[in-house]
Design a protein around this motif. Structure first.
Motif, short mmCIF file in Angstrom:
data_model
loop_
_atom_site.label_atom_id
_atom_site.label_comp_id
_atom_site.label_asym_id
_atom_site.label_seq_id
_atom_site.Cartn_x
_atom_site.Cartn_y
_atom_site.Cartn_z
N ASP A 133 42.31 51.18 56.56
CA ASP A 133 43.00 49.92 56.33
C ASP A 133 42.29 49.22 55.17
OD1 ASP A 133 44.24 50.61 58.66
OD2 ASP A 133 43.26 49.09 59.91
N TYR A 134 42.98 48.38 54.46
CA TYR A 134 42.28 47.62 53.42
C TYR A 134 42.86 46.22 53.29
CZ TYR A 134 45.98 48.25 49.89
OH TYR A 134 47.16 48.22 49.20
N VAL A 135 42.08 45.37 52.66
CA VAL A 135 42.51 43.98 52.51
C VAL A 135 43.12 43.78 51.13
CG1 VAL A 135 41.73 41.58 52.40
CG2 VAL A 135 40.82 43.11 54.15
N PHE A 136 44.35 43.34 51.13
CA PHE A 136 45.03 43.07 49.86
C PHE A 136 44.58 41.69 49.38
CE2 PHE A 136 48.46 41.85 47.06
CZ PHE A 136 48.74 43.02 46.40
N ASP A 137 43.73 41.70 48.36
CA ASP A 137 43.09 40.47 47.92
C ASP A 137 43.49 40.22 46.45
OD1 ASP A 137 41.35 38.59 46.90
OD2 ASP A 137 39.63 39.30 48.05
N VAL A 138 44.45 39.34 46.27
CA VAL A 138 45.00 39.12 44.93
C VAL A 138 43.91 38.72 43.94
CG1 VAL A 138 46.65 37.76 43.58
CG2 VAL A 138 47.24 38.48 45.87
N ASP A 139 43.01 37.82 44.36
CA ASP A 139 41.96 37.37 43.44
C ASP A 139 41.08 38.52 42.98
OD1 ASP A 139 42.81 34.79 43.62
OD2 ASP A 139 41.54 34.35 45.36
N ARG A 140 40.69 39.33 43.95
CA ARG A 140 39.79 40.43 43.59
C ARG A 140 40.53 41.50 42.77
NH1 ARG A 140 37.69 45.14 45.44
NH2 ARG A 140 38.89 45.32 47.36
N PHE A 141 41.74 41.85 43.20
CA PHE A 141 42.48 42.92 42.52
C PHE A 141 42.80 42.57 41.07
CE2 PHE A 141 44.53 45.12 46.46
CZ PHE A 141 43.26 45.31 46.97
N THR A 142 43.00 41.29 40.78
CA THR A 142 43.40 40.91 39.42
C THR A 142 42.20 40.58 38.54
OG1 THR A 142 43.72 38.63 40.12
CG2 THR A 142 45.69 40.03 40.10
N SER A 143 41.01 40.67 39.08
CA SER A 143 39.82 40.33 38.29
C SER A 143 39.58 41.38 37.20
CB SER A 143 38.60 40.25 39.21
OG SER A 143 37.44 40.19 38.43
N PHE A 144 39.10 40.90 36.04
CA PHE A 144 38.79 41.82 34.93
C PHE A 144 37.41 42.44 35.09
CE2 PHE A 144 41.85 40.41 31.35
CZ PHE A 144 42.87 40.30 32.26
N GLU A 145 36.70 42.00 36.12
CA GLU A 145 35.37 42.55 36.34
C GLU A 145 35.30 43.23 37.70
OE1 GLU A 145 32.88 39.09 35.72
OE2 GLU A 145 34.07 38.91 33.90
N GLY A 146 34.40 44.21 37.80
CA GLY A 146 34.22 44.90 39.08
C GLY A 146 35.15 46.10 39.17
N ASN A 147 35.21 46.65 40.37
CA ASN A 147 35.94 47.89 40.58
C ASN A 147 37.44 47.60 40.74
OD1 ASN A 147 36.57 50.51 41.12
ND2 ASN A 147 35.56 50.58 43.12
N THR A 148 38.09 47.29 39.62
CA THR A 148 39.50 46.90 39.67
C THR A 148 40.31 47.62 38.59
OG1 THR A 148 39.39 45.13 38.00
CG2 THR A 148 38.78 44.54 40.26
N GLY A 149 41.62 47.62 38.78
CA GLY A 149 42.52 48.20 37.78
C GLY A 149 42.38 47.49 36.43
N PRO A 150 42.45 46.14 36.42
CA PRO A 150 42.32 45.44 35.14
C PRO A 150 41.02 45.77 34.40
CG PRO A 150 43.24 43.96 36.78
CD PRO A 150 42.90 45.22 37.50
N TYR A 151 39.92 45.98 35.12
CA TYR A 151 38.66 46.33 34.46
C TYR A 151 38.80 47.68 33.74
CZ TYR A 151 33.87 48.13 33.96
OH TYR A 151 32.72 48.70 33.47
N ILE A 152 39.43 48.63 34.40
CA ILE A 152 39.62 49.95 33.78
C ILE A 152 40.49 49.81 32.53
CG2 ILE A 152 40.55 52.30 34.11
CD1 ILE A 152 38.17 51.73 35.99
N LEU A 153 41.57 49.04 32.65
CA LEU A 153 42.46 48.86 31.50
C LEU A 153 41.73 48.13 30.37
CD1 LEU A 153 45.95 47.94 33.00
CD2 LEU A 153 44.90 50.16 32.63
N TYR A 154 40.93 47.17 30.74
CA TYR A 154 40.18 46.41 29.75
C TYR A 154 39.27 47.34 28.95
CZ TYR A 154 37.90 42.39 27.75
OH TYR A 154 37.45 41.45 26.86
N THR A 155 38.68 48.29 29.64
CA THR A 155 37.80 49.26 28.99
C THR A 155 38.60 50.12 28.01
OG1 THR A 155 36.47 49.29 30.99
CG2 THR A 155 36.12 51.09 29.44
N ILE A 156 39.76 50.57 28.43
CA ILE A 156 40.60 51.40 27.54
C ILE A 156 41.00 50.59 26.31
CG2 ILE A 156 42.80 52.62 27.33
CD1 ILE A 156 42.58 53.31 30.33
#
Ligand code: ARG
Length: 588
Positions: free
Chosen positions: A451-474
């Motif tokens: 199970d996981y917690v859907f956390d909008v604040d964390r998921f949209t952050s540009f830092e940490g283990n997130t999709g936006p961080y990966i995209l930011y790196t690319i």
């Protein structure tokens, strides 16, 4: 391409053998002390008992016997018997250049390609998509792409829930509202209208209304059940309504899945399996695989080695009606006939596990599928809200997929436009791309079964283990490459050279793991391992970026090598997010 670790093990293996020990001890692993070494081998410790020797002595013997060594650079024996290895930097550079020279960045394609069907999505027609279906779509799409990547022929099938009681409910409600429609006139002989008597939003209102009524009113419920029965037995008018429901819903579903970058090869559903049911049931009875139990037809699936009770798989109720399991078995009959898959992977809520255990066993036992057929169930956990309970809207209702996506996009839009002047249209488009990455990475970075917690604040952050961080790196890499070409340089014909710094070498070693990670992700059906990998790779890149003057490097050869490495890292990251089912924008 062979993996770097295979080369290390081959060199170590020859040394173990030469020193008089078994080659099988030459297992290497990424070091858990990266401050000391890059890879390690614990084989000397494993062999101590067999050879009645101190592990450290074995380790020293092995190192002394190491003759062919292209990949192994510095190698040391440390107490109590570890073999610590650093790789030769030239060998790593040539490995990466070879990766760049292959079509698929060195991915080793499976030597025996299989036909694999992935059964995922599984929405129920006419009911709004909810977050459970989101998980199935995201995970299934990724599994499908991973399997393709390693060389299999893969067919994704949406397996619509399009044949159940919800259809009877809709028909009943429609009949109450518009009894004059020709579908309800038993004497009607003409052609039914081409246009559906409802829109998708009406349909989405009709279903919950009908469902609520049926719960309160037994007569209404009886009518709905009877309508379901008539539909399933070929009632002409109801079949026409059903076709309208299908058309309107599927158009809407396609739009929703398009937005999610989820693409099915097959749009089959439960209804497609119905014509195979009568023959299948006959055969199950004739061949003695099924037996009657209190009027119902069941297949026993308990096995001796079971530690808990596995109830029989029910294939027909005492009133002759089919069940969920019946449809899944008949779907296998149909899949075997039409596609002859070597394997079917089902992606559904983990609470359905028992159902699939029963179906798989029944299918094998009765010969619907061959014994060697791969049937796997990939059960996923629940997506929870911050309160730890299944995700709901702020008002406590069931969260619709569209609203969830809209919420994330809005949050992304705020972040993108915050303190910056970006053109509205570009910001909107970027928010859509990055928002999808936030949702998908947020989901896929967890082991699917949890199970996981859907956390909008964390998921949209540009830092940490997130999709936006990966995209930011690319995007950061793209921008460096862009500047490099604007300065009048070309991106082709560049070569990666041996690393000069720890950060550069660490980045190279991460890049070299790509092939291995993809294979493991396939074998273990584990998209989360790809997420973990690109997070490490992105971190290694960002460390290198902060430590190194890339474009300001004066030594041209060195600078070219940096650029070549950046191109490779970008291509790996892009290939990985592609199998995860999202993409990177040009800027963000
Ligand atoms: N429609 C089902 C649901 O909403 C999921 C279908 C899973 N696939 C299957 N072959 N049973 O729960």
């Amino acid at each position: 391409m062979k993996k770097i670790i295979d080369y290390i093990e081959a060199e170590l293996g020859a040394a173990f053998e030469k020193a008089g020990y078994s080659r099988s001890l030459a297992k290497a692993a990424v070091s858990n002390r990266p401050d000391l070494c890059e890879y390690q081998c614990n084989g000397a410790m494993a062999g101590a008992k067999t050879y009645h020797k101190a592990p450290l002595m074995i380790a020293e013997d092995v190192i002394e016997s190491l003759t062919e060594r292209k990949y192994i650079g510095e190698i040391t024996a440390v107490k109590p018997g570890f073999i610590n290895i650093k790789l030769d930097k030239q060998a790593v550079a040539s490995y990466l250049n070879e990766m760049r020279g292959t079509e698929d960045l060195g991915i080793e394609k499976d030597k025996e390609p299989q036909i694999i069907m992935v059964d995922y999505g599984g929405p129920n027609v006419a009911k709004p998509l909810h977050v459970g279906h989101l998980r199935s779509a995201i995970i299934g799409e990724s599994v499908k792409r991973i399997a393709k990547k390693v060389g299999h022929k893969v067919l994704g099938d949406i397996h619509l829930g399009d044949w159940g009681y919800q259809m009877g409910l809709i028909i009943t409600e429609l009949k109450e509202r518009s009894p004059k429609l020709p579908y309800f006139d038993e004497a009607f002989e003409g052609e039914y209208p081409k246009e559906a008597p409802f829109t998708i939003s009406e349909l989405e209102e009709i279903y919950p209304t009908a469902s609520a009524k049926a719960k309160e009113d037994d007569g209404y419920r009886e009518n709905a059940l009877h309508a379901t029965y008539l539909l399933q037995n070929g009632h002409k008018g109801y079949t026409a309504v059903w076709k309208h429901i299908m058309k309107v819903s599927v158009t809407d579903l396609k739009k929703n899945y398009d937005n999610l970058n989820v693409e099915f090869d097959l749009w089959k559903g439960e209804s497609d399996a119905q014509s195979d049911i009568p023959d299948m049931i006959e055969r199950l009875k004739e061949d003695g695989f099924a037996r009657i139990d209190q009027g119902a037809l069941v297949i026993d699936v308990q096995e001796e080695s079971d530690t808990k009770e596995i109830p029989p798989c029910m294939v027909q109720k005492s009133d002759g009606a089919s069940l969920y399991g019946t449809t899944d078995l008949a779907t296998l009959v149909q899949r075997m006939r039409d596609y002859e898959p070597d394997k079917v992977i089902y992606v559904a809520d983990k609470r359905q596990e028992l159902h699939f255990v029963q179906v798989f066993r029944a299918a094998k036992k009765s010969g619907i599928v061959p014994q060697k057929m791969g049937l796997s169930f990939m059960g996923f956990g629940t997506m929870n809200g911050k309160d730890g309970k299944p995700f709901k809207t702020r008002e406590g209702g069931i969260m619709r997929l569209e609203n969830l996506i809209a919420d994330i996009e809005e949050e992304m839009y705020k972040k993108i436009t915050d303190n910056r002047t970006v053109e509205e249209a570009e910001a909107k488009a970027t928010a859509k791309i990055v928002g999808l990455a936030a949702i998908k990475y947020g989901d896929l970075s967890n082991q699917a079964s949890k199970d996981y917690v859907f956390d909008v604040d964390r998921f949209t952050s540009f830092e940490g283990n997130t999709g936006p961080y990966i995209l930011y790196t690319i995007v950061r890499i793209k921008s460096i490459l862009n500047k490099y070409t604007v300065e009048g340089n070309k991106l082709d014909g560049l070569c990666i050279a041996g690393a000069d710094s720890g950060g550069e070498k660490a980045l190279m070693l991460e890049a070299a793991k790509y092939n291995d990670v993809m294979t493991v992700a396939y074998e273990e059906l584990a998209p989360h391992k790809i997420c973990a990998y690109i997070y490490d790779l992105a971190n290694a890149f960002n460390r290198f970026y902060h430590e190194t003057k890339i474009l300001a490097q004066e030594d041209t050869k060195k600078k070219e090598s940096y650029i070549a490495l950046l191109i490779l890292v970008k291509e790996i990251l892009e290939a990985c997010i592609d199998v995860l089912g999202f993409e990177a924008p040009e800027r963000m």
